[in-house]
Design a protein around this motif. Sequence first.
Motif, PDB file in Angstrom:
ATOM      1  N   PRO A  27      -2.073  -1.754  13.745  1.00 45.55           N
ATOM      2  CA  PRO A  27      -0.982  -2.369  12.968  1.00 45.55           C
ATOM      3  C   PRO A  27      -1.282  -3.792  12.513  1.00 45.55           C
ATOM      4  O   PRO A  27      -0.818  -4.213  11.442  1.00 45.55           O
ATOM      5  CB  PRO A  27       0.208  -2.326  13.947  1.00 45.55           C
ATOM      6  CG  PRO A  27      -0.083  -1.164  14.834  1.00 45.55           C
ATOM      7  CD  PRO A  27      -1.575  -1.192  15.017  1.00 45.55           C
ATOM      8  N   GLU A  28      -2.069  -4.536  13.296  1.00 42.15           N
ATOM      9  CA  GLU A  28      -2.437  -5.896  12.888  1.00 42.15           C
ATOM     10  C   GLU A  28      -3.175  -5.886  11.555  1.00 42.15           C
ATOM     11  O   GLU A  28      -3.003  -6.785  10.721  1.00 42.15           O
ATOM     12  CB  GLU A  28      -3.344  -6.543  13.935  1.00 42.15           C
ATOM     13  CG  GLU A  28      -2.744  -6.726  15.309  1.00 42.15           C
ATOM     14  CD  GLU A  28      -3.780  -7.251  16.284  1.00 42.15           C
ATOM     15  OE1 GLU A  28      -4.716  -7.967  15.830  1.00 42.15           O
ATOM     16  OE2 GLU A  28      -3.686  -6.944  17.489  1.00 42.15           O
ATOM     17  N   LEU A  29      -4.007  -4.862  11.365  1.00 42.27           N
ATOM     18  CA  LEU A  29      -4.828  -4.795  10.160  1.00 42.27           C
ATOM     19  C   LEU A  29      -4.080  -4.168   8.990  1.00 42.27           C
ATOM     20  O   LEU A  29      -4.339  -4.502   7.833  1.00 42.27           O
ATOM     21  CB  LEU A  29      -6.113  -4.011  10.448  1.00 42.27           C
ATOM     22  CG  LEU A  29      -7.019  -4.608  11.531  1.00 42.27           C
ATOM     23  CD1 LEU A  29      -8.283  -3.781  11.694  1.00 42.27           C
ATOM     24  CD2 LEU A  29      -7.378  -6.052  11.213  1.00 42.27           C
ATOM     25  N   ILE A  30      -3.159  -3.257   9.293  1.00 44.30           N
ATOM     26  CA  ILE A  30      -2.340  -2.685   8.225  1.00 44.30           C
ATOM     27  C   ILE A  30      -1.448  -3.765   7.625  1.00 44.30           C
ATOM     28  O   ILE A  30      -1.252  -3.835   6.414  1.00 44.30           O
ATOM     29  CB  ILE A  30      -1.484  -1.509   8.746  1.00 44.30           C
ATOM     30  CG1 ILE A  30      -2.394  -0.351   9.162  1.00 44.30           C
ATOM     31  CG2 ILE A  30      -0.488  -1.045   7.686  1.00 44.30           C
ATOM     32  CD1 ILE A  30      -1.648   0.798   9.818  1.00 44.30           C
ATOM     33  N   GLY A  31      -0.918  -4.627   8.497  1.00 43.81           N
ATOM     34  CA  GLY A  31      -0.112  -5.747   8.033  1.00 43.81           C
ATOM     35  C   GLY A  31       1.347  -5.389   7.825  1.00 43.81           C
ATOM     36  O   GLY A  31       1.740  -4.218   7.861  1.00 43.81           O
ATOM     37  N   PRO A  32       2.181  -6.382   7.575  1.00 43.68           N
ATOM     38  CA  PRO A  32       3.632  -6.184   7.510  1.00 43.68           C
ATOM     39  C   PRO A  32       4.143  -5.708   6.156  1.00 43.68           C
ATOM     40  O   PRO A  32       5.302  -5.303   6.050  1.00 43.68           O
ATOM     41  CB  PRO A  32       4.173  -7.584   7.817  1.00 43.68           C
ATOM     42  CG  PRO A  32       3.117  -8.507   7.265  1.00 43.68           C
ATOM     43  CD  PRO A  32       1.803  -7.804   7.489  1.00 43.68           C
ATOM     44  N   ASN A  33       3.299  -5.753   5.128  1.00 43.21           N
ATOM     45  CA  ASN A  33       3.791  -5.447   3.783  1.00 43.21           C
ATOM     46  C   ASN A  33       3.735  -3.967   3.424  1.00 43.21           C
ATOM     47  O   ASN A  33       4.431  -3.523   2.514  1.00 43.21           O
ATOM     48  CB  ASN A  33       3.014  -6.252   2.739  1.00 43.21           C
ATOM     49  CG  ASN A  33       3.222  -7.745   2.908  1.00 43.21           C
ATOM     50  OD1 ASN A  33       4.312  -8.189   3.246  1.00 43.21           O
ATOM     51  ND2 ASN A  33       2.170  -8.517   2.694  1.00 43.21           N
ATOM     52  N   ALA A  34       2.896  -3.224   4.118  1.00 45.42           N
ATOM     53  CA  ALA A  34       2.760  -1.800   3.801  1.00 45.42           C
ATOM     54  C   ALA A  34       3.981  -1.022   4.280  1.00 45.42           C
ATOM     55  O   ALA A  34       4.531  -1.302   5.349  1.00 45.42           O
ATOM     56  CB  ALA A  34       1.496  -1.242   4.449  1.00 45.42           C
ATOM     57  N   GLN A  35       4.376  -0.053   3.502  1.00 45.66           N
ATOM     58  CA  GLN A  35       5.428   0.877   3.911  1.00 45.66           C
ATOM     59  C   GLN A  35       4.868   2.260   4.198  1.00 45.66           C
ATOM     60  O   GLN A  35       5.371   2.973   5.056  1.00 45.66           O
ATOM     61  CB  GLN A  35       6.512   0.978   2.821  1.00 45.66           C
ATOM     62  CG  GLN A  35       7.283  -0.318   2.607  1.00 45.66           C
ATOM     63  CD  GLN A  35       8.363  -0.164   1.561  1.00 45.66           C
ATOM     64  OE1 GLN A  35       8.257   0.661   0.656  1.00 45.66           O
ATOM     65  NE2 GLN A  35       9.421  -0.962   1.694  1.00 45.66           N
ATOM     66  N   LYS A  36       3.793   2.623   3.487  1.00 38.15           N
ATOM     67  CA  LYS A  36       3.190   3.947   3.643  1.00 38.15           C
ATOM     68  C   LYS A  36       1.720   3.803   4.016  1.00 38.15           C
ATOM     69  O   LYS A  36       1.029   2.902   3.536  1.00 38.15           O
ATOM     70  CB  LYS A  36       3.319   4.757   2.351  1.00 38.15           C
ATOM     71  CG  LYS A  36       4.754   4.980   1.880  1.00 38.15           C
ATOM     72  CD  LYS A  36       4.764   5.793   0.592  1.00 38.15           C
ATOM     73  CE  LYS A  36       6.194   6.030   0.127  1.00 38.15           C
ATOM     74  NZ  LYS A  36       6.805   4.790  -0.406  1.00 38.15           N
ATOM     75  N   VAL A  37       1.261   4.718   4.866  1.00 38.56           N
ATOM     76  CA  VAL A  37      -0.133   4.724   5.310  1.00 38.56           C
ATOM     77  C   VAL A  37      -0.670   6.146   5.210  1.00 38.56           C
ATOM     78  O   VAL A  37      -0.012   7.094   5.672  1.00 38.56           O
ATOM     79  CB  VAL A  37      -0.260   4.234   6.769  1.00 38.56           C
ATOM     80  CG1 VAL A  37      -1.718   4.319   7.235  1.00 38.56           C
ATOM     81  CG2 VAL A  37       0.263   2.811   6.910  1.00 38.56           C
ATOM     82  N   LEU A  38      -1.832   6.288   4.615  1.00 42.59           N
ATOM     83  CA  LEU A  38      -2.516   7.580   4.564  1.00 42.59           C
ATOM     84  C   LEU A  38      -3.701   7.536   5.521  1.00 42.59           C
ATOM     85  O   LEU A  38      -4.575   6.685   5.379  1.00 42.59           O
ATOM     86  CB  LEU A  38      -3.018   7.882   3.150  1.00 42.59           C
ATOM     87  CG  LEU A  38      -3.782   9.208   3.006  1.00 42.59           C
ATOM     88  CD1 LEU A  38      -2.838  10.398   3.159  1.00 42.59           C
ATOM     89  CD2 LEU A  38      -4.526   9.273   1.673  1.00 42.59           C
ATOM     90  N   GLN A  84      -3.751  13.061  -4.957  1.00 46.31           N
ATOM     91  CA  GLN A  84      -2.544  13.865  -5.156  1.00 46.31           C
ATOM     92  C   GLN A  84      -1.517  13.601  -4.057  1.00 46.31           C
ATOM     93  O   GLN A  84      -0.320  13.432  -4.335  1.00 46.31           O
ATOM     94  CB  GLN A  84      -2.918  15.346  -5.182  1.00 46.31           C
ATOM     95  CG  GLN A  84      -1.717  16.275  -5.404  1.00 46.31           C
ATOM     96  CD  GLN A  84      -2.115  17.729  -5.396  1.00 46.31           C
ATOM     97  OE1 GLN A  84      -3.084  18.116  -4.744  1.00 46.31           O
ATOM     98  NE2 GLN A  84      -1.384  18.552  -6.111  1.00 46.31           N
ATOM     99  N   VAL A  85      -1.975  13.549  -2.815  1.00 44.56           N
ATOM    100  CA  VAL A  85      -1.076  13.267  -1.693  1.00 44.56           C
ATOM    101  C   VAL A  85      -0.407  11.916  -1.883  1.00 44.56           C
ATOM    102  O   VAL A  85       0.815  11.759  -1.705  1.00 44.56           O
ATOM    103  CB  VAL A  85      -1.854  13.305  -0.356  1.00 44.56           C
ATOM    104  CG1 VAL A  85      -0.979  12.802   0.795  1.00 44.56           C
ATOM    105  CG2 VAL A  85      -2.359  14.711  -0.073  1.00 44.56           C
ATOM    106  N   MET A  86      -1.192  10.925  -2.283  1.00 48.93           N
ATOM    107  CA  MET A  86      -0.657   9.581  -2.465  1.00 48.93           C
ATOM    108  C   MET A  86       0.308   9.518  -3.644  1.00 48.93           C
ATOM    109  O   MET A  86       1.346   8.852  -3.588  1.00 48.93           O
ATOM    110  CB  MET A  86      -1.809   8.589  -2.634  1.00 48.93           C
ATOM    111  CG  MET A  86      -2.695   8.503  -1.406  1.00 48.93           C
ATOM    112  SD  MET A  86      -4.288   7.725  -1.739  1.00 48.93           S
ATOM    113  CE  MET A  86      -3.809   6.013  -1.848  1.00 48.93           C
ATOM    114  N   GLY A  87      -0.034  10.219  -4.704  1.00 46.24           N
ATOM    115  CA  GLY A  87       0.834  10.217  -5.866  1.00 46.24           C
ATOM    116  C   GLY A  87       2.175  10.861  -5.577  1.00 46.24           C
ATOM    117  O   GLY A  87       3.230  10.348  -5.984  1.00 46.24           O
ATOM    118  N   GLN A  88       2.172  11.965  -4.863  1.00 49.36           N
ATOM    119  CA  GLN A  88       3.415  12.655  -4.542  1.00 49.36           C
ATOM    120  C   GLN A  88       4.270  11.852  -3.569  1.00 49.36           C
ATOM    121  O   GLN A  88       5.493  12.008  -3.533  1.00 49.36           O
ATOM    122  CB  GLN A  88       3.104  14.041  -3.980  1.00 49.36           C
ATOM    123  CG  GLN A  88       2.508  14.986  -5.020  1.00 49.36           C
ATOM    124  CD  GLN A  88       2.110  16.330  -4.447  1.00 49.36           C
ATOM    125  OE1 GLN A  88       2.100  16.541  -3.236  1.00 49.36           O
ATOM    126  NE2 GLN A  88       1.776  17.270  -5.325  1.00 49.36           N
TER     127      GLN A  88
END
Length: 357
Positions: A27-38, A84-88
């Motif tokens: 989570p430290e590297l994903i950061g606070p601004n992301a809402q979605k993670v693939l 496609q996954v990200m777009g949907q």
Amino acid sequence: MSTTTITVSGTEPYDVLVGRGILDRLPELIGPNAQKVLIVHPPTLGARAAALRESLVGDYEVLLAEIPDAEAGKRVEVAAFCWQVMGQADFTRTDAVVGFGGGSVTDVAGFVAATWLRGIRLIQLPTTLLGMVDAAIGGKTGINTAEGKNLVGAFYAPAGVIVDLDTLTGLSQMEILAGFGEVVKYGFIAEPEILDIIERDVDVATDSQSEEFRRMVELSIRIKARVVGEDFREAGLREILNYGHTLGHAVEYAERFQWRHGAAVAIGMVYAAELGRLTGRLSDEVVDRHRSILTSLQLPIGYPAGRWSTLLSVMKRDKKARGSMLRFIVLDDVAKPTTLTGPDESLLFAAYQEIGI
């Protein structure tokens, strides 16, 4: 257990965290601004990827993209599936991609992150030795085509890399040994201590639980971090990381990508050593050292003598070539790499005869 932080400098610096049981640092590297993670992962890591997803749910919306393992996953159709996954799911520029797997998985995940909306946050979690010391670090991303390996790709720096040595648990010893093709490369181009550790006790060196193993991983990462920090786009110094790769990639192509990368690079290094010897640069002693170390690691040092024409044609398409001129990284001595540009084909063939079986 302690965590070692190795910083990759440059215009977009990032940290490589090395330790045991440190996936909770994600989570430290994903950061606070992301809402979605693939999370991009191979079938063999399905259960671990699901557990990783559960650890993030609550803070993020987490999707899993299972892709074929090894080189079978490095196809444009696989990247298109991820897009496609990200777009949907309506991924935006503030969301993130996590590459969770071996070098092929991190290559694809990096390419997907680099190309989605022209670039979103990328975190690499390599789970093989090859991925840890090579593929996940340095920002090279890519896929294969029918014409060759890694011909389509982008330079794209991750936000960070987590090298959790505990993720190696469960890998076969053959998988570990294959990763040593790249580790040995670092020893020959820059860090003789790696070679000394292997020669001192190969069983201890290849035990993923040993301190010697961790030491070699950290040495390898430090070398790559220094080189790519100075030359992100492979304009000069970074080419030394291709030691053994020109012929090695051709072997992978000739074997329809069924060989492990480290095994092909092992053959490529012996070939490059023979080129060095034939051009009067490298001593017999150092060439023999290549053969003895790689043999102790159960890696191949020869290739069928009748395959030369195929390999030569593939090498001429290699992305390191300049026009029709082939380029090889060779050694003047241990830790003294240099470039051999445009060698005569008779010399190339003579060196190949030295590894022919």
